[in-house]
Design an enzyme around this catalytic site. Structure first.
Site, PDB file in Angstrom:
ATOM      1  CB  CYS A  41       9.034  11.324 -14.152  1.00 48.71           C
ATOM      2  SG  CYS A  41       8.239   9.544 -13.935  1.00 48.71           S
ATOM      3  CG  HIS A  43       5.836  13.405 -15.080  1.00 51.51           C
ATOM      4  ND1 HIS A  43       6.333  13.053 -16.318  1.00 51.51           N
ATOM      5  CD2 HIS A  43       5.536  12.596 -14.170  1.00 51.51           C
ATOM      6  CE1 HIS A  43       6.083  11.714 -16.256  1.00 51.51           C
ATOM      7  NE2 HIS A  43       5.799  11.304 -15.041  1.00 51.51           N
ATOM      8  CG  ASN A  59       4.412   8.158 -15.598  1.00 49.82           C
ATOM      9  OD1 ASN A  59       5.189   8.622 -16.505  1.00 49.82           O
ATOM     10  ND2 ASN A  59       4.572   8.132 -14.536  1.00 49.82           N
TER      11      ASN A  59
HETATM   12  O1  UT7 Z   1       6.120   9.678 -11.885  1.00 53.09           O
HETATM   13  C1  UT7 Z   1       5.805   9.051 -10.849  1.00 53.09           C
HETATM   14  C2  UT7 Z   1       5.120   7.802 -11.005  1.00 53.09           C
HETATM   15  N1  UT7 Z   1       4.124   7.718 -10.017  1.00 53.09           N
HETATM   16  C3  UT7 Z   1       3.193   8.525  -9.515  1.00 53.09           C
HETATM   17  O2  UT7 Z   1       3.037   9.620  -9.613  1.00 53.09           O
HETATM   18  C4  UT7 Z   1       2.119   7.752  -8.719  1.00 53.09           C
HETATM   19  C5  UT7 Z   1       1.652   8.784  -7.452  1.00 53.09           C
HETATM   20  N2  UT7 Z   1       0.749   8.199  -6.726  1.00 53.09           N
HETATM   21  C6  UT7 Z   1      -0.567   7.878  -7.102  1.00 53.09           C
HETATM   22  O3  UT7 Z   1      -0.937   8.217  -8.162  1.00 53.09           O
HETATM   23  C7  UT7 Z   1      -1.512   7.333  -6.242  1.00 53.09           C
HETATM   24  O4  UT7 Z   1      -0.970   6.997  -5.060  1.00 53.09           O
HETATM   25  C8  UT7 Z   1      -1.898   5.917  -6.803  1.00 53.09           C
HETATM   26  C9  UT7 Z   1      -2.783   6.208  -8.253  1.00 53.09           C
HETATM   27  C10 UT7 Z   1      -0.880   4.924  -7.115  1.00 53.09           C
HETATM   28  C11 UT7 Z   1      -2.941   5.223  -5.997  1.00 53.09           C
HETATM   29  O5  UT7 Z   1      -4.031   5.754  -5.382  1.00 53.09           O
HETATM   30  P1  UT7 Z   1      -4.516   6.285  -3.930  1.00 53.09           P
HETATM   31  O6  UT7 Z   1      -5.721   6.867  -4.152  1.00 53.09           O
HETATM   32  O7  UT7 Z   1      -3.556   6.563  -3.130  1.00 53.09           O
HETATM   33  O8  UT7 Z   1      -4.808   4.844  -3.642  1.00 53.09           O
HETATM   34  P2  UT7 Z   1      -4.406   3.641  -2.476  1.00 53.09           P
HETATM   35  O9  UT7 Z   1      -2.887   3.369  -2.895  1.00 53.09           O
HETATM   36  O10 UT7 Z   1      -4.686   4.454  -1.319  1.00 53.09           O
HETATM   37  O11 UT7 Z   1      -5.062   2.467  -2.655  1.00 53.09           O
HETATM   38  C12 UT7 Z   1      -6.626   2.275  -2.284  1.00 53.09           C
HETATM   39  C13 UT7 Z   1      -7.080   1.126  -2.664  1.00 53.09           C
HETATM   40  C14 UT7 Z   1      -6.204   0.144  -2.104  1.00 53.09           C
HETATM   41  O12 UT7 Z   1      -6.955  -1.048  -1.431  1.00 53.09           O
HETATM   42  P3  UT7 Z   1      -7.542  -1.166   0.036  1.00 53.09           P
HETATM   43  O13 UT7 Z   1      -6.118  -1.297   0.806  1.00 53.09           O
HETATM   44  O14 UT7 Z   1      -8.248   0.292   0.374  1.00 53.09           O
HETATM   45  O15 UT7 Z   1      -8.485  -2.264   0.024  1.00 53.09           O
HETATM   46  C15 UT7 Z   1      -5.422  -0.510  -3.146  1.00 53.09           C
HETATM   47  O16 UT7 Z   1      -5.202  -1.978  -2.941  1.00 53.09           O
HETATM   48  O17 UT7 Z   1      -7.066   0.725  -4.086  1.00 53.09           O
HETATM   49  C16 UT7 Z   1      -6.335  -0.537  -4.194  1.00 53.09           C
HETATM   50  N3  UT7 Z   1      -5.688  -0.567  -5.435  1.00 53.09           N
HETATM   51  C17 UT7 Z   1      -6.187  -0.882  -6.638  1.00 53.09           C
HETATM   52  N4  UT7 Z   1      -7.399  -1.081  -7.160  1.00 53.09           N
HETATM   53  C18 UT7 Z   1      -7.840  -1.473  -8.205  1.00 53.09           C
HETATM   54  C19 UT7 Z   1      -4.389  -0.072  -5.822  1.00 53.09           C
HETATM   55  N5  UT7 Z   1      -4.168  -0.215  -7.189  1.00 53.09           N
HETATM   56  C20 UT7 Z   1      -5.213  -0.744  -7.741  1.00 53.09           C
HETATM   57  C21 UT7 Z   1      -5.833  -0.955  -8.898  1.00 53.09           C
HETATM   58  N6  UT7 Z   1      -6.918  -1.324  -9.102  1.00 53.09           N
HETATM   59  N7  UT7 Z   1      -4.954  -0.754 -10.181  1.00 53.09           N
END
Ligand code: UT7
Length: 351
Positions: free
Chosen positions: A129, A278, A308
């Site tokens: 990125c 980004h 992204n």
């Molecule tokens: O350029 C670099 C590229 N990547 C990034 O910048 C990503 C950086 N990270 C993020 O943006 C965030 O960490 C995410 C958007 C990936 C995740 O958001 P979060 O608020 O940190 O969610 P989480 O990982 O804590 O997950 C919360 C819940 C989980 O379920 P449980 O364990 O609470 O039951 C996940 O399994 O959301 C679930 N989950 C989803 N649910 C529906 C994870 N992905 C999804 C999804 N749809 N696509």
């Protein structure tokens, strides 16, 4: 006519620095739009979750025939047209991509042939990125040193062919989209910081985070082969991410990058007219803006429509900002990016 002599040139007896400036910008996204609801048909996710956690509403995906160098070609052609120059005026190609056409050689070589160019250097940058900021910095250094006069910098990505389209991949798959953006960077004689130019670039990396966002296979580090059935069964060919670590580091490092760019040029947040961050997650960019005291209207976001697009993100945003009139000549523009590696960087430019 003044003669370029590498670092400095002389005009009417006044010494002015050889700098680089962006003289053209272009972009391309494939026509197929994939909405959050479309993804919810393929895996256990929802429009509400994606919008609330990331700000993404849709992304573009290629058809099976399209390659990364095809997307790069479209963006390159648009940037050259916007600059009003011909392919033959380009001295060097730099392609930033994590999704190359093949394992080797680099995508820039395939693009060079598609552009009908021969023998100019063609370079791939693998900084994910942060790829565009690294590539623009390299272009800037080659121009400042007098090695090149006109460099075409392209960020191009196809994610859709390499994502895990199943419940197991939902945390990563919903984030990414396909696209390409390009800028033409050309030598200029800059007298003062008010003249259009790239004022500074700052690049960083921290390999201790390499495995927080990576695609393990294919890879020479494996003892059982470059790519094996075991790798494929484990899903090692798909991106794997520690979302929390990436999130926290992205906010920290992009904030640092902006501060570094401002301090190096002795300017403040108030002096900057427009910020390009980004686009990985709207919440990341809102947190950076809040941390630095940047008003929301000064941050140009595209994540809702493209997701992204990794190395394509910044030049695609610049293309859109030019087209909708937000980015105007004379503006002071700050850019910051963070991505896999970890890598991060910033750039300050007078548009
Ligand atoms: O350029 C670099 C590229 N990547 C990034 O910048 C990503 C950086 N990270 C993020 O943006 C965030 O960490 C995410 C958007 C990936 C995740 O958001 P979060 O608020 O940190 O969610 P989480 O990982 O804590 O997950 C919360 C819940 C989980 O379920 P449980 O364990 O609470 O039951 C996940 O399994 O959301 C679930 N989950 C989803 N649910 C529906 C994870 N992905 C999804 C999804 N749809 N696509």
């Amino acid at each position: 006519m003044p003669t370029m002599t590498g670092l400095m040139t002389r005009r009417s007896g006044v010494t002015v620095a050889v700098r680089s400036k962006i003289i053209g910008v272009g972009g391309f996204v494939p026509p197929r739009v994939v909405t959050n609801d479309d993804l919810a048909q393929l895996m256990d996710t929802s429009n509400e979750w994606i919008v609330e956690r990331t700000g993404i509403r849709q992304r573009h995906w290629v058809d099976p025939e399209t390659t990364t160098s095809d997307l790069a070609l479209e963006a390159a052609n648009a940037a050259l047209a916007s600059a009003g120059i011909a392919n033959e005026d380009v001295d060097m190609l730099i392609v930033a991509t994590l999704s190359s056409d093949h394992f080797f050689p680099g995508t820039a070589c395939f693009l060079q042939t598609k552009m009908g160019l021969s023998e100019i250097p063609a370079l791939d940058i693998r900084q994910q990125c942060t790829g565009f900021v690294y590539a623009a910095s390299i272009a800037d250094q080659f121009i400042r040193s007098g090695m090149c006069r006109t460099v075409l910098v392209i960020g191009a990505e196809i994610h859709s062919k390499g994502l895990d389209i199943s419940d197991g991949g939902r945390d990563v798959t919903v984030l990414f989209g396909d696209g390409a953006g390009a800028v033409v960077v050309e030598a200029t004689e800059a007298g003062t910081s008010s003249d259009p130019q790239i004022l500074s670039t700052h690049l960083h990396a921290d390999g201790t985070g390499a495995k927080d966002l990576w695609v393990p296979s294919p890879g020479m580090a494996f003892t059982d082969g470059l790519v094996t059935h075991a790798h494929l069964e484990r899903g090692d060919q798909y991106p794997q991410m520690n979302g929390r670590s990436v999130y926290v580091n992205a906010v920290k490092r992009m904030s640092e990058g902006i501060r570094e760019a401002l301090e190096a040029n002795n300017v403040t947040i108030d002096d900057v007219d427009l910020f390009f961050f980004h686009q990985a997650n709207l919440r990341i960019n809102e947190a950076v803006a809040q941390r630095l005291g940047i008003p929301a209207e000064k941050v140009y976001n595209t994540i809702h429509k493209y997701g992204n697009t990794t190395a394509a993100t910044i030049p695609l945003g610049m293309r859109d900002a030019v087209e909708d009139g937000t980015l105007q000549p004379g503006m002071l523009v700050a850019v910051a990016a963070f991505g896999g590696g970890f890598t991060w960087g910033s750039m300050l430019l007078r548009w």
